[in-house]
Design an enzyme around this catalytic site. Structure first.
Site: not given
Length: 216
Positions: A40-41
């Site tokens: 993800g991020c």
């Protein structure tokens, strides 16, 4: 003078022995290694793993796609095939690749195939990137152990390593940056904006719900 001459050979022997000892330790010291993961991020993955003992550093970037030198806008817009990824450099004498893989899977939601937390889309999916059969075997063991512990299907794929492209400078070490950025809550330093984003995205809450604890 006689005493000094007597001690000179002894001192020389000690110095030679010390030099060989140092040289031997230099030869035996393992070279730093890298592990590339997508969780993800990339700000969050970088922040998590730079706190781990034995990790020398972590950088944000893009990998797994079809185009060279992609930009953040291209990757997050979709169509490039790239993941937001982090390349972790570590000292294998202090921490093993297997341990890092285990930590990684427990720092994300590996049951989510559509992104991570509030970030949706292909570029935010999880993945472990490997080079060679030995790394692939380690990754398979990590996934199997996580699946057994969780009692749910792990959808995080194990993918062949491909070129890793560094993300733009402003993404590196974002979680501790001091530059001012404009957020929905007004101007904030990067570090403050990162904390605001991470909490609002529900990352730590979901990891705790899923695993019962957070990384570190």
């Amino acid at each position: 003078m006689k005493t000094l001459n007597t001690f000179k050979p002894i001192l020389l022997t000690i110095l030679i022995a010390t030099a060989f000892w140092i040289k031997g330790h230099e030869v035996n010291a393992a070279e730093p290694q890298t592990l590339t993961v997508a969780g993800g991020c990339f700000w969050c993955v970088e922040a998590d793993f730079e706190k781990v003992n034995g990790v020398i550093g972590a950088v944000s970037g893009y990998t797994g796609g079809q185009i060279a030198n992609p930009t953040y806008k291209q990757v997050t817009r979709g169509g490039t095939g790239h993941y937001e990824a982090v390349q972790i450099t570590f000292d294998p004498d202090t921490i093993s690749r297997a341990s890092l893989m285990d930590m990684f899977l427990r720092s994300v939601d590996p049951t989510d195939a559509g992104g991570q937390f509030c970030d949706r889309g292909d570029s935010y999916r999880t993945a472990i990137f490997v080079s060679g059969q030995s790394e692939k075997t380690l990754a398979k063991k990590a996934v199997a152990a996580a699946q057994a512990e969780l009692g749910q299907t792990i959808v995080t794929p194990i993918l062949p390593a491909s070129p890793f492209y560094l993300a733009e400078d402003y993404h590196q070490d974002y979680y501790k940056g001091r530059s001012l950025v404009l957020t929905r809550a007004g101007p904030k330093s990067q570090a403050t904006a990162y904390k605001f984003y991470r909490e609002a995205c529900g990352r730590d809450a979901r990891v705790k719900e899923l695993w019962g604890k957070t990384l570190g």
